[in-house]
Design a protein around this motif. Structure first.
Motif, mmCIF file in Angstrom:
data_model
loop_
_atom_site.group_PDB
_atom_site.id
_atom_site.type_symbol
_atom_site.label_atom_id
_atom_site.label_comp_id
_atom_site.label_asym_id
_atom_site.label_seq_id
_atom_site.Cartn_x
_atom_site.Cartn_y
_atom_site.Cartn_z
ATOM 1 N N GLU A 83 8.334 0.579 -0.169
ATOM 2 C CA GLU A 83 7.157 1.123 -0.847
ATOM 3 C C GLU A 83 5.887 0.459 -0.335
ATOM 4 O O GLU A 83 4.856 1.117 -0.148
ATOM 5 C CB GLU A 83 7.299 0.919 -2.357
ATOM 6 C CG GLU A 83 6.318 1.705 -3.189
ATOM 7 C CD GLU A 83 6.591 1.605 -4.686
ATOM 8 O OE1 GLU A 83 5.807 2.176 -5.452
ATOM 9 O OE2 GLU A 83 7.593 0.951 -5.063
ATOM 10 N N LEU A 84 5.963 -0.847 -0.082
ATOM 11 C CA LEU A 84 4.814 -1.562 0.462
ATOM 12 C C LEU A 84 4.519 -1.074 1.876
ATOM 13 O O LEU A 84 3.352 -0.936 2.276
ATOM 14 C CB LEU A 84 5.085 -3.065 0.462
ATOM 15 C CG LEU A 84 3.943 -3.975 0.934
ATOM 16 C CD1 LEU A 84 2.713 -3.790 0.065
ATOM 17 C CD2 LEU A 84 4.383 -5.427 0.919
ATOM 18 N N LYS A 85 5.575 -0.781 2.629
ATOM 19 C CA LYS A 85 5.394 -0.300 4.007
ATOM 20 C C LYS A 85 4.688 1.054 4.023
ATOM 21 O O LYS A 85 3.888 1.340 4.924
ATOM 22 C CB LYS A 85 6.754 -0.209 4.702
ATOM 23 C CG LYS A 85 6.664 0.101 6.188
ATOM 24 C CD LYS A 85 8.034 0.069 6.839
ATOM 25 C CE LYS A 85 7.935 0.375 8.331
ATOM 26 N NZ LYS A 85 9.267 0.353 8.982
ATOM 27 N N GLU A 86 4.980 1.894 3.018
ATOM 28 C CA GLU A 86 4.304 3.190 2.927
ATOM 29 C C GLU A 86 2.800 3.013 2.785
ATOM 30 O O GLU A 86 2.007 3.771 3.349
ATOM 31 C CB GLU A 86 4.845 3.990 1.733
ATOM 32 C CG GLU A 86 6.270 4.499 1.925
ATOM 33 C CD GLU A 86 6.748 5.287 0.721
ATOM 34 O OE1 GLU A 86 5.923 5.582 -0.163
ATOM 35 O OE2 GLU A 86 7.951 5.601 0.664
ATOM 36 N N LEU A 87 2.383 1.999 2.033
ATOM 37 C CA LEU A 87 0.962 1.730 1.870
ATOM 38 C C LEU A 87 0.333 1.237 3.165
ATOM 39 O O LEU A 87 -0.834 1.482 3.442
ATOM 40 C CB LEU A 87 0.740 0.699 0.757
ATOM 41 C CG LEU A 87 0.997 1.169 -0.678
ATOM 42 C CD1 LEU A 87 0.839 0.020 -1.647
ATOM 43 C CD2 LEU A 87 0.066 2.317 -1.052
ATOM 44 N N GLU A 88 1.122 0.517 3.970
ATOM 45 C CA GLU A 88 0.614 0.005 5.237
ATOM 46 C C GLU A 88 0.217 1.141 6.175
ATOM 47 O O GLU A 88 -0.634 0.963 7.054
ATOM 48 C CB GLU A 88 1.665 -0.879 5.906
ATOM 49 C CG GLU A 88 1.919 -2.195 5.173
ATOM 50 C CD GLU A 88 3.003 -3.007 5.835
ATOM 51 O OE1 GLU A 88 3.653 -2.486 6.776
ATOM 52 O OE2 GLU A 88 3.210 -4.161 5.442
ATOM 53 N N GLU A 89 0.832 2.297 5.988
ATOM 54 C CA GLU A 89 0.551 3.441 6.856
ATOM 55 C C GLU A 89 -0.700 4.197 6.416
ATOM 56 O O GLU A 89 -1.135 5.136 7.085
ATOM 57 C CB GLU A 89 1.756 4.380 6.868
ATOM 58 C CG GLU A 89 3.017 3.710 7.429
ATOM 59 C CD GLU A 89 4.244 4.595 7.284
ATOM 60 O OE1 GLU A 89 4.104 5.685 6.681
ATOM 61 O OE2 GLU A 89 5.319 4.194 7.761
ATOM 62 N N LEU A 90 -1.276 3.798 5.284
ATOM 63 C CA LEU A 90 -2.483 4.448 4.771
ATOM 64 C C LEU A 90 -3.686 3.517 4.895
ATOM 65 O O LEU A 90 -3.534 2.302 5.028
ATOM 66 C CB LEU A 90 -2.299 4.830 3.298
ATOM 67 C CG LEU A 90 -1.123 5.749 2.951
ATOM 68 C CD1 LEU A 90 -1.003 5.848 1.428
ATOM 69 C CD2 LEU A 90 -1.322 7.126 3.556
ATOM 70 N N SER A 91 -4.868 4.091 4.854
ATOM 71 C CA SER A 91 -6.086 3.291 4.709
ATOM 72 C C SER A 91 -6.348 3.179 3.211
ATOM 73 O O SER A 91 -6.669 4.164 2.548
ATOM 74 C CB SER A 91 -7.266 3.973 5.414
ATOM 75 O OG SER A 91 -7.045 4.039 6.807
ATOM 76 N N VAL A 92 -6.177 1.976 2.693
ATOM 77 C CA VAL A 92 -6.229 1.769 1.246
ATOM 78 C C VAL A 92 -7.500 1.015 0.874
ATOM 79 O O VAL A 92 -7.894 0.060 1.545
ATOM 80 C CB VAL A 92 -4.989 0.984 0.770
ATOM 81 C CG1 VAL A 92 -5.009 0.839 -0.753
ATOM 82 C CG2 VAL A 92 -3.714 1.687 1.212
ATOM 83 N N PHE A 93 -8.127 1.455 -0.232
ATOM 84 C CA PHE A 93 -9.386 0.860 -0.674
ATOM 85 C C PHE A 93 -9.318 0.567 -2.174
ATOM 86 O O PHE A 93 -8.493 1.135 -2.898
ATOM 87 C CB PHE A 93 -10.571 1.798 -0.413
ATOM 88 C CG PHE A 93 -10.777 2.133 1.035
ATOM 89 C CD1 PHE A 93 -11.736 1.467 1.782
ATOM 90 C CD2 PHE A 93 -10.020 3.126 1.647
ATOM 91 C CE1 PHE A 93 -11.940 1.780 3.114
ATOM 92 C CE2 PHE A 93 -10.222 3.439 2.989
ATOM 93 C CZ PHE A 93 -11.178 2.763 3.727
ATOM 94 N N ARG A 94 -10.213 -0.314 -2.628
ATOM 95 C CA ARG A 94 -10.437 -0.536 -4.053
ATOM 96 C C ARG A 94 -11.919 -0.404 -4.329
ATOM 97 O O ARG A 94 -12.754 -0.531 -3.428
ATOM 98 C CB ARG A 94 -9.941 -1.906 -4.501
ATOM 99 C CG ARG A 94 -10.723 -3.091 -3.948
ATOM 100 C CD ARG A 94 -10.192 -4.382 -4.541
ATOM 101 N NE ARG A 94 -10.806 -5.561 -3.973
ATOM 102 C CZ ARG A 94 -11.911 -6.131 -4.430
ATOM 103 N NH1 ARG A 94 -12.549 -5.597 -5.473
ATOM 104 N NH2 ARG A 94 -12.407 -7.218 -3.871
ATOM 105 N N MET A 95 -12.258 -0.151 -5.581
ATOM 106 C CA MET A 95 -13.652 -0.017 -5.961
ATOM 107 C C MET A 95 -14.276 -1.398 -6.131
ATOM 108 O O MET A 95 -13.666 -2.295 -6.730
ATOM 109 C CB MET A 95 -13.770 0.791 -7.266
ATOM 110 C CG MET A 95 -15.199 1.072 -7.688
ATOM 111 S SD MET A 95 -15.271 2.289 -9.039
ATOM 112 C CE MET A 95 -14.280 1.451 -10.283
ATOM 113 N N GLN A 96 -15.464 -1.576 -5.603
ATOM 114 C CA GLN A 96 -16.156 -2.853 -5.714
ATOM 115 C C GLN A 96 -16.778 -2.995 -7.097
ATOM 116 O O GLN A 96 -17.498 -2.119 -7.563
ATOM 117 C CB GLN A 96 -17.242 -2.976 -4.647
ATOM 118 C CG GLN A 96 -17.950 -4.324 -4.653
ATOM 119 C CD GLN A 96 -18.944 -4.452 -3.522
ATOM 120 O OE1 GLN A 96 -19.406 -3.446 -2.985
ATOM 121 N NE2 GLN A 96 -19.272 -5.675 -3.133
ATOM 122 N N ALA A 97 -16.470 -4.096 -7.757
ATOM 123 C CA ALA A 97 -17.019 -4.346 -9.092
ATOM 124 C C ALA A 97 -18.401 -4.967 -8.974
ATOM 125 O O ALA A 97 -18.670 -5.746 -8.049
ATOM 126 C CB ALA A 97 -16.093 -5.268 -9.876
#
Length: 294
Positions: A41-55
């Motif tokens: 499941e973690l590897k699946e995320l590695e294949e995406l460009s993942v972001f979080r919202m800046q607080a």
């Protein structure tokens, strides 16, 4: 909104996500608190460009105040029969179709094997929207013991149906706990009525001892007693409360060219069952929405 790229090295298997995750088009990928269960499941995320919202600075400062203490499961010192309340956080990928229910369901702890499994009773199946729980479903679990509220995440590892129905859950690696003072106050917005004059009001904050109220009309003079009539929801059950309160403060506030009266009241002659109901409602809110703690 401003987005910050996430490195998968910032994430770990078995740990709850510290942020909501988005893709490069700002489409939500996963919610904060979700637990990554496997390396795949973690590897699946590695294949995406993942972001979080800046607080913002103020949001971060507020969040830092609300951080719950992290403890081990055995530090809770809970016993067989302890009531727990679970919600479905995410369905197993094996489930073909089923809408996610946000309701809470009551279960009791049967026992546990440290670092191996947590065993609980099966919730009543007709409470669950769609199919019953299946292996792989992720649960958010909360409980209250003494003056502490706890929450953690777990997965359904095994569903036992015979001779008795119960669940084997993954043993929680992280438990978050928070002390609850008698005077702990929460932000809220509940419609209510002052019974004596049928004045509609909004309860804006609440504790075991009293409440903050917003209204268009004055409720009475300082020191006078009024009766607050309102409903609270606990585990999807709506309960009615009628509590006497003494007016301790009142002031007029103008906001957006609208005048309202902000009143502070102290509960009086409160009954034991009303105290229990308020305790439960406030504990529930603290566990589910710690950002509402004042």
């Amino acid at each position: 909104m401003s987005m910050i790229p996430i490195q998968t090295s910032d994430l770990a298997v078995g740990q709850p996500l510290p942020w909501d995750l988005f893709d490069e088009s700002q489409k939500p990928i996963q919610k904060r608190g979700y637990v990554i269960k496997t390396a795949d499941e973690l590897k699946e995320l590695e294949e995406l460009s993942v972001f979080r919202m800046q607080a913002t600075a103020s949001q971060q400062a507020e969040a830092d105040k609300k951080v719950l203490d992290q403890i081990g499961f055995e530090d809770m010192q809970i016993k067989v029969g302890q009531k727990m309340y679970l919600t479905l956080a995410a369905y197993s990928k094996l489930r073909k179709s089923c809408e996610l229910s946000e309701n809470s369901y009551s279960v009791s702890m049967i026992g546990y094997v440290p670092n191996n499994t947590l065993i609980v009773t099966m919730p009543v199946t007709d409470q669950i929207v769609g199919d019953p729980l299946i292996e792989g479903d992720q649960l958010n679990i909360r409980l209250v013991t003494g003056q502490y509220a706890y929450k953690f995440s777990a997965f359904v590892d095994k569903v036992i149906k015979t001779p008795f129905k119960y669940l084997h859950l993954s043993f929680p690696k992280v438990v978050q706990g928070q002390s609850i003072r008698k005077s702990r106050r929460i932000k809220c917005h509940m419609n209510a009525t002052v019974a004596e004059k049928a004045i509609p009001i909004a309860i804006t904050d609440l504790s075991i001892c009293g409440a903050g109220i917003s209204s268009k009309l004055p409720l009475g003079t300082l020191g006078s007693t009024v009766t607050l009539s309102f409903n609270v929801t606990i585990l999807d059950r709506e309960l009615h409360l009628s509590i006497k309160a003494v007016i301790r403060s009142a002031k007029q506030i103008t906001k957006n060219n609208q005048k309202t009266i902000s009143t502070g009241v102290e509960f009086s002659d409160i009954k034991p069952d009303q105290v229990f109901t308020l305790h439960h409602m406030i504990y529930q809110e603290i566990v589910e929405h710690p950002e509402n703690v004042i």
